[in-house]
Design a protein around this motif. Structure first.
Motif, short mmCIF file in Angstrom:
data_model
loop_
_atom_site.label_atom_id
_atom_site.label_comp_id
_atom_site.label_asym_id
_atom_site.label_seq_id
_atom_site.Cartn_x
_atom_site.Cartn_y
_atom_site.Cartn_z
N ALA A 82 0.83 -1.21 0.00
CA ALA A 82 0.00 0.00 0.00
C ALA A 82 0.87 1.25 0.00
CB ALA A 82 -0.93 -0.01 1.21
N MET A 83 1.96 1.25 0.78
CA MET A 83 2.84 2.41 0.83
C MET A 83 3.56 2.63 -0.50
SD MET A 83 4.42 2.52 4.71
CE MET A 83 4.72 0.78 4.95
N VAL A 84 4.00 1.55 -1.12
CA VAL A 84 4.67 1.66 -2.41
C VAL A 84 3.70 2.22 -3.46
CG1 VAL A 84 5.66 0.33 -4.32
CG2 VAL A 84 6.41 -0.11 -1.98
N LEU A 85 2.46 1.73 -3.43
CA LEU A 85 1.46 2.21 -4.38
C LEU A 85 1.18 3.70 -4.17
CD1 LEU A 85 -0.62 1.57 -6.61
CD2 LEU A 85 -2.26 1.07 -4.77
N ALA A 86 1.03 4.12 -2.90
CA ALA A 86 0.77 5.53 -2.61
C ALA A 86 1.93 6.41 -3.08
CB ALA A 86 0.53 5.72 -1.12
N ALA A 87 3.17 5.94 -2.87
CA ALA A 87 4.33 6.70 -3.30
C ALA A 87 4.37 6.81 -4.83
CB ALA A 87 5.61 6.04 -2.78
N GLY A 131 -0.06 8.17 3.04
CA GLY A 131 0.58 7.17 2.20
C GLY A 131 1.84 6.55 2.77
N SER A 132 2.28 7.00 3.98
CA SER A 132 3.57 6.50 4.48
C SER A 132 3.65 6.34 5.99
CB SER A 132 4.69 7.46 4.04
OG SER A 132 4.47 8.76 4.56
N GLU A 133 2.72 6.92 6.73
CA GLU A 133 2.81 6.91 8.20
C GLU A 133 1.81 5.93 8.80
OE1 GLU A 133 2.26 10.03 11.97
OE2 GLU A 133 1.79 10.67 9.91
N ARG A 134 2.32 4.88 9.44
CA ARG A 134 1.45 3.90 10.10
C ARG A 134 1.19 4.33 11.54
NH1 ARG A 134 3.48 -2.16 8.77
NH2 ARG A 134 1.62 -2.64 10.01
N VAL A 135 -0.08 4.45 11.89
CA VAL A 135 -0.46 4.89 13.23
C VAL A 135 -1.60 4.02 13.73
CG1 VAL A 135 0.23 7.29 12.77
CG2 VAL A 135 -2.14 6.58 12.38
N VAL A 136 -1.81 4.04 15.04
CA VAL A 136 -2.96 3.38 15.64
C VAL A 136 -3.78 4.44 16.37
CG1 VAL A 136 -3.74 1.68 17.34
CG2 VAL A 136 -1.75 1.18 15.89
N VAL A 164 -3.32 12.44 -0.07
CA VAL A 164 -3.61 11.01 0.01
C VAL A 164 -4.57 10.74 1.17
CG1 VAL A 164 -2.63 8.72 0.31
CG2 VAL A 164 -1.35 10.46 -0.95
N PRO A 165 -5.70 10.11 0.92
CA PRO A 165 -6.65 9.84 2.00
C PRO A 165 -6.13 8.76 2.94
CG PRO A 165 -7.37 8.78 -0.02
CD PRO A 165 -6.17 9.61 -0.38
N PRO A 166 -6.66 8.67 4.16
CA PRO A 166 -6.24 7.62 5.08
C PRO A 166 -6.72 6.25 4.61
CG PRO A 166 -8.07 8.85 6.01
CD PRO A 166 -7.67 9.56 4.76
N LEU A 167 -5.95 5.24 4.94
CA LEU A 167 -6.32 3.86 4.63
C LEU A 167 -6.39 3.08 5.93
CD1 LEU A 167 -6.64 1.29 2.83
CD2 LEU A 167 -4.13 1.16 2.80
#
Length: 297
Positions: free
Chosen positions: A39-44, A153-158, A181-184
């Motif tokens: 998903a991150m590669v696609l967003a980039a 597109g690059s920051e993983r959060v909880v 980029v919207p949140p996923l």
């Protein structure tokens, strides 16, 4: 396949193949990442090529216009899950691409209560988290502990459930990402408790029978409009005399007026015409402005 990406990109992909309405024009590119890294590669890649990116679920609450979308539409398909038991309670971690209804049935058979209301609910975990899906006395907000997200597109959060801004069929995730980029949603963590599996499966069966009785046959997105406070969108549309109204092959169902059904060769434009007709007529006759539950691209 784009050789610079570890994921298949489908150019000019008809979105009618990926929506429960079976309508929709082509996405310039369509992809189904299965891991956060993909998903991150696609967003980039989308940002590098200055292409807008939209994350979708399984297309069960989605209408794509006939003109299609000049950019990337992607559906996250990760389906890993893990159950952590704590005596009479448990926590379920499950990825966003997992079926909501299938998860509900699996847990009920194992004797874990909390999601059985979701029997028959179309779509996946991610869509349920974004839209606060609910039915039959339950909803996502009441059992969700937190959600794992990909931001920008690059920051993983909880984010804990308290930060998701839940309301009736609403969340902050629906409103974020208008620019950029919207949140996923990558995964969710749900609160469960032990119960008699026979009782749970009986409830599952009763809900399934009720859904079958109420749900019109044919291709649809389920409820088109949110229910207004203290009322029902279906009741208002029926009272406005619109049951059975057709535009092309799209029809306001004669069984449930909050459903618009594709009777075979409907176009998105036909459905949008019926949506506007229902909104306008209900507003004129009853002074109520119906709000869409479905997402339009």
């Amino acid at each position: 396949m784009n050789k610079s990406l570890p994921i298949a990109l489908r150019p000019n992909e008809p979105m009618s193949r990926h929506t429960s309405w079976r309508v929709g024009g082509p996405a310039q590119y369509y992809a189904e990442p299965t891991t956060p890294d993909e998903a991150m590669v696609l967003a980039a890649w989308a940002m590098t090529h200055r292409l807008p990116l939209i994350w979708v679920g399984r297309g069960t609450n989605l209408l794509v216009r006939d003109e299609g979308f000049a950019g990337v539409i992607a559906s996250y398909r990760g389906q890993r899950w893990a159950l952590h038991e704590h005596g009479e309670t448990a926590e379920l971690w499950v990825e966003a691409g997992t079926s909501m209804a299938g998860t509900a049935r699996r847990l009920a058979a194992m004797g874990w209560a909390g999601l059985e209301w979701a029997e028959g609910l179309p779509g996946a975990i991610g869509g349920a988290i974004v839209g606060n899906a609910g039915c039959y006395g339950g909803d996502t907000a009441s059992v969700l502990i937190d959600a794992e997200l990909l931001l920008n597109g690059s920051e993983r959060v909880v984010w804990p459930v308290t930060e998701l801004g839940y309301a009736y069929r609403e969340s902050i995730l629906k409103r974020r990402g208008a620019d950029g980029v919207p949140p996923l949603v990558l995964a969710g963590r749900f609160r469960l408790h032990r119960a008699d599996p026979n009782v749970l499966m009986a409830r599952i069966g009763a809900i399934a029978a009720e859904r079958k009785r109420k749900t019109p046959a044919g291709s649809s997105c389920g409820s088109v409009f949110k229910n207004p406070p203290g009322d029902s969108a279906g009741r208002l549309i029926e009272a406005a005399g619109l049951k059975g109204t057709r535009v092309g092959d799209a029809e306001i169902s004669p069984i449930h007026a909050n459903y618009i059904v594709n009777r075979g060769q409907a176009r998105a434009a036909d459905i949008l015409t019926l949506i506007e007709l229902a909104r306008t007529t209900v507003a004129e006759r009853f002074g109520v402005t119906l709000q869409l539950e479905v997402r339009v691209i």
